[in-house]
Design a protein around this motif. Sequence first.
Motif, PDB file in Angstrom:
ATOM      1  N   GLN B  36       0.828  -1.198   0.000  1.00 22.47           N
ATOM      2  CA  GLN B  36       0.000   0.000   0.000  1.00 22.47           C
ATOM      3  C   GLN B  36       0.864   1.250   0.000  1.00 22.47           C
ATOM      4  O   GLN B  36       0.525   2.245   0.644  1.00 22.47           O
ATOM      5  N   LEU B  38       1.495   3.651  -2.062  1.00 19.38           N
ATOM      6  CA  LEU B  38       1.040   4.945  -2.548  1.00 19.38           C
ATOM      7  C   LEU B  38      -0.107   5.522  -1.741  1.00 19.38           C
ATOM      8  O   LEU B  38      -0.537   6.640  -1.973  1.00 19.38           O
ATOM      9  N   ILE B  84     -15.404   4.168  -3.126  1.00 20.79           N
ATOM     10  CA  ILE B  84     -15.416   4.163  -4.593  1.00 20.79           C
ATOM     11  C   ILE B  84     -15.096   2.775  -5.124  1.00 20.79           C
ATOM     12  O   ILE B  84     -15.752   2.266  -6.031  1.00 20.79           O
ATOM     13  N   ILE B  90     -14.842   1.153 -10.550  1.00 21.84           N
ATOM     14  CA  ILE B  90     -13.564   1.865 -10.642  1.00 21.84           C
ATOM     15  C   ILE B  90     -12.505   1.060  -9.885  1.00 21.84           C
ATOM     16  O   ILE B  90     -12.735   0.623  -8.763  1.00 21.84           O
ATOM     17  N   LYS B  91     -11.317   0.920 -10.519  1.00 21.53           N
ATOM     18  CA  LYS B  91     -10.244   0.138  -9.895  1.00 21.53           C
ATOM     19  C   LYS B  91      -9.541   0.978  -8.819  1.00 21.53           C
ATOM     20  O   LYS B  91      -9.618   2.209  -8.851  1.00 21.53           O
ATOM     21  N   ASP B  93      -6.510   1.900  -8.298  1.00 16.12           N
ATOM     22  CA  ASP B  93      -5.524   2.923  -8.691  1.00 16.12           C
ATOM     23  C   ASP B  93      -6.229   4.186  -9.175  1.00 16.12           C
ATOM     24  O   ASP B  93      -5.863   5.294  -8.793  1.00 16.12           O
ATOM     25  N   ALA B  94      -7.302   4.014  -9.974  1.00 15.94           N
ATOM     26  CA  ALA B  94      -8.029   5.192 -10.444  1.00 15.94           C
ATOM     27  C   ALA B  94      -8.718   5.875  -9.269  1.00 15.94           C
ATOM     28  O   ALA B  94      -8.751   7.109  -9.195  1.00 15.94           O
ATOM     29  N   MET B  96      -7.683   6.014  -6.232  1.00 18.63           N
ATOM     30  CA  MET B  96      -6.676   6.799  -5.520  1.00 18.63           C
ATOM     31  C   MET B  96      -6.332   8.077  -6.282  1.00 18.63           C
ATOM     32  O   MET B  96      -6.185   9.145  -5.676  1.00 18.63           O
ATOM     33  N   GLY B  97      -6.216   7.958  -7.609  1.00 20.53           N
ATOM     34  CA  GLY B  97      -5.939   9.143  -8.414  1.00 20.53           C
ATOM     35  C   GLY B  97      -7.041  10.187  -8.259  1.00 20.53           C
ATOM     36  O   GLY B  97      -6.762  11.380  -8.106  1.00 20.53           O
ATOM     37  N   ILE B  98      -8.296   9.720  -8.286  1.00 14.70           N
ATOM     38  CA  ILE B  98      -9.430  10.638  -8.164  1.00 14.70           C
ATOM     39  C   ILE B  98      -9.389  11.348  -6.822  1.00 14.70           C
ATOM     40  O   ILE B  98      -9.443  12.581  -6.746  1.00 14.70           O
ATOM     41  N   LEU B 100      -6.971  11.653  -4.606  1.00 21.32           N
ATOM     42  CA  LEU B 100      -5.763  12.477  -4.429  1.00 21.32           C
ATOM     43  C   LEU B 100      -5.922  13.840  -5.084  1.00 21.32           C
ATOM     44  O   LEU B 100      -5.776  14.885  -4.451  1.00 21.32           O
TER      45      LEU B 100
END
Lengths: 295, 346
Positions: B36, B38, B84, B90-91, B93-94, B96-98, B100
Amino acid sequence: MSGFWIMLTGALVATCCAVLGCFLVLRRMALVGDAISHAVLPGIAIAFLVSGSRGSFFMLLGAALVGFVAVFLIQLFQSGGVQSDASIGVVFTALFAVGVVLISLNARNIDLDLDCVLFGEIAYVQWNTLEFGALSLGPKAVWLLGLTLLVIAAVVSLFYKQFKLCAFDPALAAALGIPVAVFHYLLMGLVSMATVSSFESVGAVLVVGLLVIPPAAAYLLTDRLGTMIGLAVVIGIVSSVAGYGAAVWLDASIAGCMVCAAGVQFALAFLFSPSHGLVTRRRRLRAAALGGRAG
Amino acid sequence: MLNLLTDPNLRWILLGSMLLGLSGGVIGTFSYLRKQSLIGDTLAHAALPGICIAFMLTGVKSVGLFLVGALLAGAAATLSVTLITRYSRIKPDAAMGIVLSLFFAVGIVLLTRIQHSSYGNQSGLDKFLFGQAASMTSSDLYTLGGVALLLVIACGLLYKEFKLLCFDPGYGRGLGFPMGLLEQLLLGLTTVAVVVGIQAVGVVLVAALLITPAVSARYWTDRLGVMTVLAGLFGALSGAAGAWISSGVSQLPTGPISVLAATACFVASVLFGPRRGLAAKLLGRRSARRRWLAESAGVAARANIQAAMQATAQAAVLTDGQANVHDNAHPNVHSAAHANERGASV
């Protein structure tokens, strides 16, 4: 007029990012996009130092190269046994740190402050115009972004089938003889280009928002790739217009408001998407349960 | 440089940065092993709106309040990522991107609001973006250093439980440990480590304080205890380097220097780590090749002797006048000659 140029710039940034972001989200590489958007900073700083101006075409190429290097390093450490997200973290923080140090050490030579690195200066876009003789042709950023969008649109539409196959089933693509690695690096190069041209307007961190949020919202609304790209572009453009309005109203960062507007749209899609929304699914389940009881 | 040892203020800053780096490295080890890494990046970016809201509500710059605000924002961020991924396709990684970028955008909007409006004492809030250890006051240092120390102690006390959590949570559950609670606890400690690290390294780069020392330490050992200690050591070293160098050169923010120091540790580990390092791999490959060559040379020598003995035996047979054996003997002699050549080339 200034509002028009800002919204146009924002819409161009959002369009570039949305098209590429769809492939990143589908390939589960959203965080690689994050990494690239941070990692191109040293490329930008060095290009500034060498050329002394922002927005040159060489800067695009240089930053695309640095983006390649970042992706290559991530792959290298991964194959060396480091976990994938850790190798992303190590590479992008290191490159970003190099960029920040370069900028702070040469603060006098680089017309770029650290705040701009993070959230851009889209409000100043209109002052930096492209002059042709006595004729003013509009902001430089718009031309640069237009060029980037043209390249992205050309490459993606030319190799649409290949990109699609690589996104959904890389193994099949490889079996059919499509050079998957080449298309991987091509996509990464395009992402680097889009990041660099958007950099001045929205900064390193908020590019990620426009790369990930509109495609993710579109992903919840449709099951077709073509529709997804179209929807993502529409969501991106709506975010840039609504974000500008909100920023004027709130007297706050324009780029920040644009990403917030995208976030609101994502929340709406998350809750009320006809096929995948949380509330719609709940309601459908309840209706089915009631119908079952009645029948 | 020497004034570092004589100036009590600088000495405190150095000590504080070291403690922050130490706690980051120790916590980072566990989040690295739990795959984990990131999440620290997400938590750091998410802390910005928390800090801004805490400032807007109270109007004072106090590290304790910021800590509370950032903790709440971090909790909201982890909750959003979980929601989410659980309730849509939604996976992670996406997601987390959203989260963040969205939280960071909210933070930026609030920060620009603060800068444009008439909050008096707002200068220094933007130091949170890239970190400025030198701007810490002594009371800040006591708070941050104390929290960092508590983190390290908590990790020491819960070492066994966290070890189970990293390697075999199912077994831990079988033994009756509350694994869900421990997971939340580790996440909470990670948030605290990120939030205190922000002061030294800044929002954007604090993830490196968690990830890079842990990854570097992984190159040196296979044992969790050693890895934790090493990661803490690397973290403390990079924190110290950042505080030291940036206090000497005025334009340099602390964060990037600390991160570059940590990266230097990482590169050294990649090159010189035993067994996993590049040098060790090259040396190992070379010695393996030499061993193989030596072995094959030995085999060849043995084959030589055998072949020679056979050849003499067959020659003896040949002298008896049975010419047809010659065809059988020939390949043997041939291969012996080959083996000879190979042995010579070694």
